[in-house]
Design a protein around this motif. Structure first.
Motif, PDB file in Angstrom:
ATOM      1  N   GLY A 101       0.722  -1.350   0.031  1.00 41.53           N
ATOM      2  CA  GLY A 101      -0.058   0.071   0.016  1.00 41.53           C
ATOM      3  C   GLY A 101       0.848   1.391  -0.178  1.00 41.53           C
ATOM      4  N   HIS A 102       0.126   2.205   0.608  1.00 38.21           N
ATOM      5  CA  HIS A 102       0.850   3.650   0.567  1.00 38.21           C
ATOM      6  C   HIS A 102       1.262   4.137   2.117  1.00 38.21           C
ATOM      7  CE1 HIS A 102      -0.815   4.207  -3.362  1.00 38.21           C
ATOM      8  NE2 HIS A 102      -1.828   4.190  -2.833  1.00 38.21           N
ATOM      9  N   GLY A 103       1.632   2.919   2.858  1.00 39.28           N
ATOM     10  CA  GLY A 103       1.811   3.226   4.123  1.00 39.28           C
ATOM     11  C   GLY A 103       0.664   3.248   5.222  1.00 39.28           C
ATOM     12  N   LYS A 104       0.992   3.781   6.494  1.00 35.78           N
ATOM     13  CA  LYS A 104       0.067   3.491   7.601  1.00 35.78           C
ATOM     14  C   LYS A 104      -1.435   4.381   7.283  1.00 35.78           C
ATOM     15  CE  LYS A 104       3.069   2.350  11.089  1.00 35.78           C
ATOM     16  NZ  LYS A 104       4.043   2.563  12.455  1.00 35.78           N
ATOM     17  N   ARG A 105      -2.592   3.739   7.401  1.00 34.34           N
ATOM     18  CA  ARG A 105      -3.641   4.694   7.238  1.00 34.34           C
ATOM     19  C   ARG A 105      -3.989   5.143   8.627  1.00 34.34           C
ATOM     20  NH1 ARG A 105      -6.731   4.175   2.933  1.00 34.34           N
ATOM     21  NH2 ARG A 105      -8.844   4.769   4.277  1.00 34.34           N
ATOM     22  N   ASN A 106      -3.558   6.449   8.898  1.00 30.25           N
ATOM     23  CA  ASN A 106      -3.791   7.228  10.170  1.00 30.25           C
ATOM     24  C   ASN A 106      -4.438   8.526   9.760  1.00 30.25           C
ATOM     25  OD1 ASN A 106      -1.381   8.752   9.056  1.00 30.25           O
ATOM     26  ND2 ASN A 106      -0.156   7.528  10.340  1.00 30.25           N
ATOM     27  N   ALA A 107      -4.792   9.260  10.841  1.00 27.80           N
ATOM     28  CA  ALA A 107      -5.358  10.760  10.419  1.00 27.80           C
ATOM     29  C   ALA A 107      -4.364  11.446   9.684  1.00 27.80           C
ATOM     30  CB  ALA A 107      -5.401  11.225  11.955  1.00 27.80           C
ATOM     31  N   GLY A 108      -3.015  11.250   9.628  1.00 28.44           N
ATOM     32  CA  GLY A 108      -2.283  12.197   8.600  1.00 28.44           C
ATOM     33  C   GLY A 108      -2.901  12.054   7.124  1.00 28.44           C
ATOM     34  N   ILE A 109      -3.630  10.997   6.699  1.00 32.10           N
ATOM     35  CA  ILE A 109      -4.085  11.014   5.356  1.00 32.10           C
ATOM     36  C   ILE A 109      -5.002  12.181   5.009  1.00 32.10           C
ATOM     37  CG2 ILE A 109      -5.497   9.576   3.759  1.00 32.10           C
ATOM     38  CD1 ILE A 109      -4.311   7.119   5.345  1.00 32.10           C
ATOM     39  N   LEU A 110      -5.823  12.378   6.117  1.00 34.64           N
ATOM     40  CA  LEU A 110      -6.891  13.698   5.906  1.00 34.64           C
ATOM     41  C   LEU A 110      -6.345  14.912   6.078  1.00 34.64           C
ATOM     42  CD1 LEU A 110      -9.636  14.433   5.537  1.00 34.64           C
ATOM     43  CD2 LEU A 110     -10.302  13.968   7.780  1.00 34.64           C
ATOM     44  N   LYS A 111      -5.229  14.853   7.055  1.00 39.45           N
ATOM     45  CA  LYS A 111      -4.591  16.081   7.509  1.00 39.45           C
ATOM     46  C   LYS A 111      -4.026  16.648   6.097  1.00 39.45           C
ATOM     47  CE  LYS A 111      -1.770  18.273  10.987  1.00 39.45           C
ATOM     48  NZ  LYS A 111      -0.956  18.014  12.097  1.00 39.45           N
ATOM     49  N   GLN A 112      -3.190  15.723   5.460  1.00 43.18           N
ATOM     50  CA  GLN A 112      -2.409  16.229   4.414  1.00 43.18           C
ATOM     51  C   GLN A 112      -3.269  16.727   3.231  1.00 43.18           C
ATOM     52  OE1 GLN A 112       0.366  13.280   2.971  1.00 43.18           O
ATOM     53  NE2 GLN A 112       0.978  14.215   1.008  1.00 43.18           N
ATOM     54  N   ALA A 113      -4.364  15.981   3.081  1.00 44.72           N
ATOM     55  CA  ALA A 113      -5.245  16.190   1.887  1.00 44.72           C
ATOM     56  C   ALA A 113      -5.829  17.677   2.121  1.00 44.72           C
ATOM     57  CB  ALA A 113      -6.293  15.264   1.707  1.00 44.72           C
ATOM     58  N   LEU A 114      -6.212  17.812   3.334  1.00 44.70           N
ATOM     59  CA  LEU A 114      -6.788  19.299   3.600  1.00 44.70           C
ATOM     60  C   LEU A 114      -5.778  20.472   3.879  1.00 44.70           C
ATOM     61  CD1 LEU A 114      -9.578  18.071   6.264  1.00 44.70           C
ATOM     62  CD2 LEU A 114      -9.734  18.602   3.886  1.00 44.70           C
ATOM     63  N   SER A 115      -4.556  20.130   4.124  1.00 42.43           N
ATOM     64  CA  SER A 115      -3.650  21.226   4.335  1.00 42.43           C
ATOM     65  C   SER A 115      -3.634  22.262   3.305  1.00 42.43           C
ATOM     66  CB  SER A 115      -2.241  20.514   4.366  1.00 42.43           C
ATOM     67  OG  SER A 115      -1.670  20.015   3.064  1.00 42.43           O
ATOM     68  N   GLU A 116      -3.968  22.260   2.301  1.00 45.72           N
ATOM     69  CA  GLU A 116      -3.963  23.366   1.346  1.00 45.72           C
ATOM     70  C   GLU A 116      -5.438  23.692   0.822  1.00 45.72           C
ATOM     71  OE1 GLU A 116      -1.820  22.180  -2.135  1.00 45.72           O
ATOM     72  OE2 GLU A 116      -0.052  21.557  -1.016  1.00 45.72           O
ATOM     73  N   VAL A 117      -6.392  23.259   1.693  1.00 48.76           N
ATOM     74  CA  VAL A 117      -7.802  23.786   1.556  1.00 48.76           C
ATOM     75  C   VAL A 117      -7.907  25.304   2.381  1.00 48.76           C
ATOM     76  CG1 VAL A 117     -10.237  23.223   1.906  1.00 48.76           C
ATOM     77  CG2 VAL A 117      -8.728  21.502   1.013  1.00 48.76           C
ATOM     78  N   ASP A 118      -8.628  25.957   1.639  1.00 47.54           N
ATOM     79  CA  ASP A 118      -8.996  27.163   2.235  1.00 47.54           C
ATOM     80  C   ASP A 118     -10.028  26.880   3.466  1.00 47.54           C
ATOM     81  OD1 ASP A 118     -10.026  29.910   3.135  1.00 47.54           O
ATOM     82  OD2 ASP A 118     -10.793  30.292   1.035  1.00 47.54           O
ATOM     83  N   ALA A 119      -9.833  27.333   4.838  1.00 51.98           N
ATOM     84  CA  ALA A 119     -10.488  26.980   5.828  1.00 51.98           C
ATOM     85  C   ALA A 119     -11.847  27.537   5.795  1.00 51.98           C
ATOM     86  CB  ALA A 119      -9.849  27.422   7.055  1.00 51.98           C
ATOM     87  N   GLN A 120     -11.892  28.472   4.973  1.00 54.00           N
ATOM     88  CA  GLN A 120     -13.330  29.292   4.729  1.00 54.00           C
ATOM     89  C   GLN A 120     -13.971  28.637   3.568  1.00 54.00           C
ATOM     90  OE1 GLN A 120     -14.393  31.237   7.546  1.00 54.00           O
ATOM     91  NE2 GLN A 120     -12.280  30.605   8.268  1.00 54.00           N
ATOM     92  N   ALA A 121     -13.529  27.727   2.983  1.00 56.00           N
ATOM     93  CA  ALA A 121     -14.319  27.322   1.825  1.00 56.00           C
ATOM     94  C   ALA A 121     -15.736  26.614   2.260  1.00 56.00           C
ATOM     95  CB  ALA A 121     -13.304  26.094   1.355  1.00 56.00           C
ATOM     96  N   GLU A 122     -16.651  26.795   1.353  1.00 59.52           N
ATOM     97  CA  GLU A 122     -18.003  26.172   1.584  1.00 59.52           C
ATOM     98  C   GLU A 122     -18.230  24.781   1.609  1.00 59.52           C
ATOM     99  OE1 GLU A 122     -22.603  27.252   0.181  1.00 59.52           O
ATOM    100  OE2 GLU A 122     -20.880  28.544  -0.398  1.00 59.52           O
ATOM    101  N   SER A 123     -18.793  24.230   2.489  1.00 54.84           N
ATOM    102  CA  SER A 123     -18.860  22.952   2.592  1.00 54.84           C
ATOM    103  C   SER A 123     -19.937  22.447   1.705  1.00 54.84           C
ATOM    104  CB  SER A 123     -19.430  22.496   4.039  1.00 54.84           C
ATOM    105  OG  SER A 123     -19.762  21.061   3.984  1.00 54.84           O
ATOM    106  N   ASP A 124     -19.960  21.107   1.073  1.00 50.92           N
ATOM    107  CA  ASP A 124     -21.099  20.699   0.572  1.00 50.92           C
ATOM    108  C   ASP A 124     -22.358  20.399   1.544  1.00 50.92           C
ATOM    109  OD1 ASP A 124     -19.328  18.506   1.625  1.00 50.92           O
ATOM    110  OD2 ASP A 124     -20.978  17.269   1.231  1.00 50.92           O
TER     111      ASP A 124
END
Length: 370
Positions: free
Chosen positions: A20-43
């Motif tokens: 696989g790609h390594g351990k499936r931990n919270a870092g997967i989501l944290k990395q994906a969201l790291s460049e997302v505007d915190a004020q971006a509107e949710s679905d």
């Protein structure tokens, strides 16, 4: 070696883990969201620009008119089959005996939708055109899984796919693609996703397998089909108030890894060759047709586990976290190659296989001559 140590614990303690790609931990989501505007509107409940943009992007990539994001592939596929059954007025579908729907979903298709599955082909081989032509019952839909995971990720040749597709269209049978690992088979077929999906009326793809996202799936097809799937998604409780942790991570890792599928495929063939060089060991398929394959070892689990644990402790390389018994004299496990393989120190990997082969040969010496 600690006699109470389990293979899983030994695997977790290794410095390098092969699959696989390594351990499936919270870092997967944290990395994906790291460049997302915190004020971006949710679905909101499946609607909103962010999720609609991703759905449109995936529809285009898959060559389909429309696509819908689901929190799980299990939900998406059951809904796809329900739609096709309702349209034809026949509550019967056909698929492989080892389909995910048959062995991993607690009879969800039968209990939730009243759909009767017709099992095609022997469980140890792929569905052929002859199997489909020989069907003596009317069905609404045929589901094909590419690759067929439970038999090592085997694939039919492309001409067989084309022939099955043509036959189904001629007979008015809808064709659903279980493409959970669709992205991973593109290098073998040397086709685009859209070219493969053109053979099918509807398709599901996963974003946590080869792509490595948090969770989620896309169901794609014609506009009428996907609009109906949205109604069923609501009925199934799949319209969470917000799905952005799933589709944002899906999009992020899709962009990060979709161009690496050829690399994973070639590395899988390299990795399988190392296993095939060991005593009592063979891969299925012998040469992988995607980034995934099964490793079979013709020895009892109780003899193999100490060997793997010792190899892990001496090299720091973890090859698998489990061994599944096929019978009292044979075990197997599944491997999927991802980013982790490239990070393995190849000297230590070579040492691990030398140790594994040596210890398996020692087992051979223990077998009494008859």
């Amino acid at each position: 070696m600690n006699e109470n140590k389990t293979l899983l614990n030994a695997f977790k303690q290794t410095a390098y883990q092969a699959g696989g790609h390594g351990k499936r931990n919270a870092g997967i989501l944290k990395q994906a969201l790291s460049e997302v505007d915190a004020q971006a509107e949710s679905d909101m409940y499946g609607s909103g620009k962010s999720i609609e943009d991703f759905q449109e992007k995936m529809a285009k990539y898959l060559g389909k008119e429309s696509a819908v994001f689901f929190p799980s592939g299990t939900m998406a596929q059951q809904i796809a089959l329900r739609i096709w059954c309702d349209k034809k007025g026949i509550k019967k579908v056909a698929y492989h005996p080892l389909s995910h729907l048959e062995i991993h979903e607690e009879d969800g298709l039968k209990e939730l939708h009243g759909i009767q599955p017709i099992l095609l082909a022997d469980k140890d081989r792929l569905i052929s055109l002859e199997d489909v032509v020989s069907l003596n019952e009317d069905i609404a839909c045929l589901l094909l899984e590419l690759p067929q995971r439970e038999i090592g990720g085997q694939l039919p040749d492309y001409k067989t796919l084309e022939a099955i597709s043509a036959y189904c269209r001629d007979k008015g049978i809808k064709l659903q693609l279980d493409g959970a690992r669709l992205f991973e088979i593109l290098p073998y077929y040397k086709k685009t996703a859209a070219e493969i999906c053109e053979l099918f009326d509807s398709v599901y793809v996963s974003f946590y397998k080869g792509i490595g996202g948090v969770a989620g799936a896309i169901l794609a097809g014609g506009k009428e089909f996907t609009e109906e799937s949205k109604i069923w998604k609501r009925r199934h409780g799949g319209d969470l108030i917000s799905l952005y942790p799933y589709f944002i991570s899906s999009d992020y890792y899709f962009e990060k890894r979709i161009h690496k599928m050829e690399q994973y495929y070639q590395e899988a063939k390299e990795f399988a060759a190392l296993f095939n060089g060991c005593e009592f060991t063979s891969t299925k398929p012998l040469e992988p047709v995607s980034n995934m394959f099964h490793v079979h070892i013709a020895q009892p689990k109780k003899k193999l586990e100490p060997i793997f644990i010792e190899t892990y402790e001496e090299t720091g390389i973890g090859l698998t976290s489990y061994l599944k018994e096929l019978n009292e004299n044979e075990c197997y496990f599944e491997l999927s190659v991802g980013d982790a393989y490239a990070d393995l120190p190849k000297d230590e990997l070579g040492k691990a296989f030398q140790l594994l082969d040596t210890r398996l040969k020692e087992l051979k010496e223990e077998i009494p001559l008859t």
